[in-house]
Design a protein around this motif. Structure first.
Motif, PDB file in Angstrom:
ATOM      1  N   ASP A 193       0.858  -1.186   0.000  1.00 41.54           N
ATOM      2  CA  ASP A 193       0.000   0.000   0.000  1.00 41.54           C
ATOM      3  C   ASP A 193       0.889   1.229   0.000  1.00 41.54           C
ATOM      4  N   PHE A 194       0.411   2.298  -0.639  1.00 42.92           N
ATOM      5  CA  PHE A 194       1.135   3.571  -0.626  1.00 42.92           C
ATOM      6  C   PHE A 194       0.128   4.700  -0.677  1.00 42.92           C
ATOM      7  N   TRP A 195       0.578   5.860  -0.216  1.00 44.13           N
ATOM      8  CA  TRP A 195      -0.293   7.024  -0.096  1.00 44.13           C
ATOM      9  C   TRP A 195       0.454   8.293  -0.499  1.00 44.13           C
ATOM     10  N   ALA A 196      -0.308   9.318  -0.849  1.00 37.91           N
ATOM     11  CA  ALA A 196       0.257  10.620  -1.185  1.00 37.91           C
ATOM     12  C   ALA A 196       0.404  11.513   0.049  1.00 37.91           C
ATOM     13  N   ASP A 197      -0.140  11.066   1.181  1.00 40.72           N
ATOM     14  CA  ASP A 197      -0.160  11.915   2.370  1.00 40.72           C
ATOM     15  C   ASP A 197       0.135  11.101   3.629  1.00 40.72           C
ATOM     16  N   PRO A 198       0.655  11.780   4.676  1.00 41.57           N
ATOM     17  CA  PRO A 198       1.005  11.060   5.904  1.00 41.57           C
ATOM     18  C   PRO A 198      -0.214  10.560   6.678  1.00 41.57           C
ATOM     19  N   ASN A 204       2.241  12.397  -4.359  1.00 42.32           N
ATOM     20  CA  ASN A 204       2.052  13.845  -4.324  1.00 42.32           C
ATOM     21  C   ASN A 204       3.060  14.525  -5.232  1.00 42.32           C
ATOM     22  N   ARG A 205       2.807  15.777  -5.515  1.00 38.82           N
ATOM     23  CA  ARG A 205       3.672  16.565  -6.405  1.00 38.82           C
ATOM     24  C   ARG A 205       4.073  17.875  -5.731  1.00 38.82           C
ATOM     25  N   HIS A 206       4.357  17.808  -4.439  1.00 36.33           N
ATOM     26  CA  HIS A 206       4.711  19.011  -3.680  1.00 36.33           C
ATOM     27  C   HIS A 206       6.037  19.601  -4.161  1.00 36.33           C
ATOM     28  N   ASP A 207       6.078  20.921  -4.228  1.00 33.39           N
ATOM     29  CA  ASP A 207       7.299  21.666  -4.564  1.00 33.39           C
ATOM     30  C   ASP A 207       7.925  21.240  -5.885  1.00 33.39           C
ATOM     31  N   GLY A 208       7.079  20.793  -6.822  1.00 37.22           N
ATOM     32  CA  GLY A 208       7.574  20.410  -8.138  1.00 37.22           C
ATOM     33  C   GLY A 208       8.242  19.047  -8.180  1.00 37.22           C
ATOM     34  N   GLY A 209       8.178  18.318  -7.090  1.00 38.72           N
ATOM     35  CA  GLY A 209       8.767  16.980  -7.040  1.00 38.72           C
ATOM     36  C   GLY A 209       7.689  15.917  -6.928  1.00 38.72           C
ATOM     37  N   ARG A 210       8.104  14.749  -6.483  1.00 37.32           N
ATOM     38  CA  ARG A 210       7.166  13.652  -6.247  1.00 37.32           C
ATOM     39  C   ARG A 210       7.430  13.084  -4.863  1.00 37.32           C
ATOM     40  N   GLY A 211       6.374  12.600  -4.238  1.00 38.31           N
ATOM     41  CA  GLY A 211       6.508  11.998  -2.923  1.00 38.31           C
ATOM     42  C   GLY A 211       5.480  10.907  -2.718  1.00 38.31           C
ATOM     43  N   VAL A 212       5.863   9.931  -1.908  1.00 39.61           N
ATOM     44  CA  VAL A 212       4.956   8.834  -1.592  1.00 39.61           C
ATOM     45  C   VAL A 212       5.323   8.274  -0.225  1.00 39.61           C
ATOM     46  N   TYR A 213       4.321   7.748   0.468  1.00 43.45           N
ATOM     47  CA  TYR A 213       4.477   7.151   1.791  1.00 43.45           C
ATOM     48  C   TYR A 213       4.134   5.668   1.703  1.00 43.45           C
ATOM     49  N   PHE A 214       4.858   4.846   2.480  1.00 46.54           N
ATOM     50  CA  PHE A 214       4.543   3.427   2.591  1.00 46.54           C
ATOM     51  C   PHE A 214       5.055   2.938   3.942  1.00 46.54           C
ATOM     52  N   GLN A 215       4.597   1.766   4.382  1.00 47.93           N
ATOM     53  CA  GLN A 215       4.962   1.276   5.700  1.00 47.93           C
ATOM     54  C   GLN A 215       6.005   0.163   5.631  1.00 47.93           C
ATOM     55  N   ASP A 216       6.838   0.128   6.673  1.00 43.11           N
ATOM     56  CA  ASP A 216       7.787  -0.980   6.801  1.00 43.11           C
ATOM     57  C   ASP A 216       7.108  -2.107   7.583  1.00 43.11           C
ATOM     58  N   SER A 243       7.289  -3.120  10.529  1.00 42.78           N
ATOM     59  CA  SER A 243       6.933  -2.798  11.915  1.00 42.78           C
ATOM     60  C   SER A 243       5.904  -1.684  12.011  1.00 42.78           C
ATOM     61  N   GLY A 244       5.439  -1.182  10.881  1.00 47.70           N
ATOM     62  CA  GLY A 244       4.424  -0.134  10.879  1.00 47.70           C
ATOM     63  C   GLY A 244       4.957   1.282  10.825  1.00 47.70           C
ATOM     64  N   HIS A 245       6.279   1.449  10.707  1.00 51.44           N
ATOM     65  CA  HIS A 245       6.833   2.791  10.563  1.00 51.44           C
ATOM     66  C   HIS A 245       6.469   3.327   9.182  1.00 51.44           C
ATOM     67  N   LEU A 246       6.186   4.621   9.108  1.00 52.22           N
ATOM     68  CA  LEU A 246       5.797   5.257   7.859  1.00 52.22           C
ATOM     69  C   LEU A 246       7.040   5.818   7.172  1.00 52.22           C
ATOM     70  N   LEU A 247       7.381   5.239   6.033  1.00 51.14           N
ATOM     71  CA  LEU A 247       8.530   5.685   5.257  1.00 51.14           C
ATOM     72  C   LEU A 247       8.040   6.598   4.148  1.00 51.14           C
ATOM     73  N   GLU A 248       8.793   7.643   3.881  1.00 49.42           N
ATOM     74  CA  GLU A 248       8.432   8.605   2.840  1.00 49.42           C
ATOM     75  C   GLU A 248       9.627   8.816   1.934  1.00 49.42           C
ATOM     76  N   ILE A 249       9.388   8.827   0.640  1.00 48.02           N
ATOM     77  CA  ILE A 249      10.427   9.209  -0.314  1.00 48.02           C
ATOM     78  C   ILE A 249       9.949  10.459  -1.037  1.00 48.02           C
ATOM     79  N   ILE A 250      10.845  11.434  -1.153  1.00 50.53           N
ATOM     80  CA  ILE A 250      10.530  12.691  -1.843  1.00 50.53           C
ATOM     81  C   ILE A 250      11.701  13.049  -2.759  1.00 50.53           C
ATOM     82  N   THR A 251      11.375  13.726  -3.849  1.00 57.00           N
ATOM     83  CA  THR A 251      12.429  14.136  -4.786  1.00 57.00           C
ATOM     84  C   THR A 251      12.805  15.612  -4.628  1.00 57.00           C
ATOM     85  N   GLN A 252      12.025  16.353  -3.869  1.00 54.49           N
ATOM     86  CA  GLN A 252      12.336  17.755  -3.577  1.00 54.49           C
ATOM     87  C   GLN A 252      12.076  18.007  -2.101  1.00 54.49           C
ATOM     88  N   PRO A 253      12.957  18.706  -1.412  1.00 57.76           N
ATOM     89  CA  PRO A 253      12.692  19.042  -0.015  1.00 57.76           C
ATOM     90  C   PRO A 253      11.435  19.923   0.072  1.00 57.76           C
TER      91      PRO A 253
END
Length: 127
Positions: free
Chosen positions: A85-90, A99-111, A113-123
């Motif tokens: 599963d993945f999401w655009a928001d926390p 998501n497309r925040h700040d001209g980049g891309r971002g996505v959230y997914f869980q490890d 143990s249930g921790h929410l990991l996020e990858i983003i291409t722009q701060p």
């Protein structure tokens, strides 16, 4: 002196499963044992030290990773290949979207143990 984050402990239900998951998803070197920990080294000299913990000792945390566009594509492909599963928001209300925040891309997914990991291409706040 410049202050840098050196390491943080990630409490996990199964440290080997969680550390291996992160290393595989992000195409990082295999976890290395250090005392009671399994360490995963990131590219910016930060170590995530995975530690076994009882389920009631684990509070889900959020870990955000700044990645290149090529790394995003590779990680996102692995998310999809594994059927995660993945999401655009926390808050996890925008399932199966990025998501497309700040001209980049971002996505959230869980490890595992249930921790929410996020990858983003722009701060955030960079635009």
């Amino acid at each position: 002196m410049t202050i840098k984050l050196n390491h943080t402990i990630v409490r996990s239900r199964d440290q080997r499963e969680a550390a291996t998951f992160l290393a595989e998803m992000f195409d990082l070197p295999a976890p290395k044992p250090f005392g009671p920990f399994l360490d995963v080294e990131l590219g910016n000299e930060v170590t995530l030290a995975f530690l076994d913990a009882a389920a009631d000792d684990i509070s889900a945390q959020h870990y955000a990773f700044l990645v290149s566009d090529a790394e995003f594509d590779a990680i996102f492909a692995r998310i999809q290949t594994r059927g995660l599963d993945f999401w655009a928001d926390p808050g996890r209300t925008q399932k199966r979207r990025i998501n497309r925040h700040d001209g980049g891309r971002g996505v959230y997914f869980q490890d595992p143990s249930g921790h929410l990991l996020e990858i983003i291409t722009q701060p955030y706040g960079s635009e």
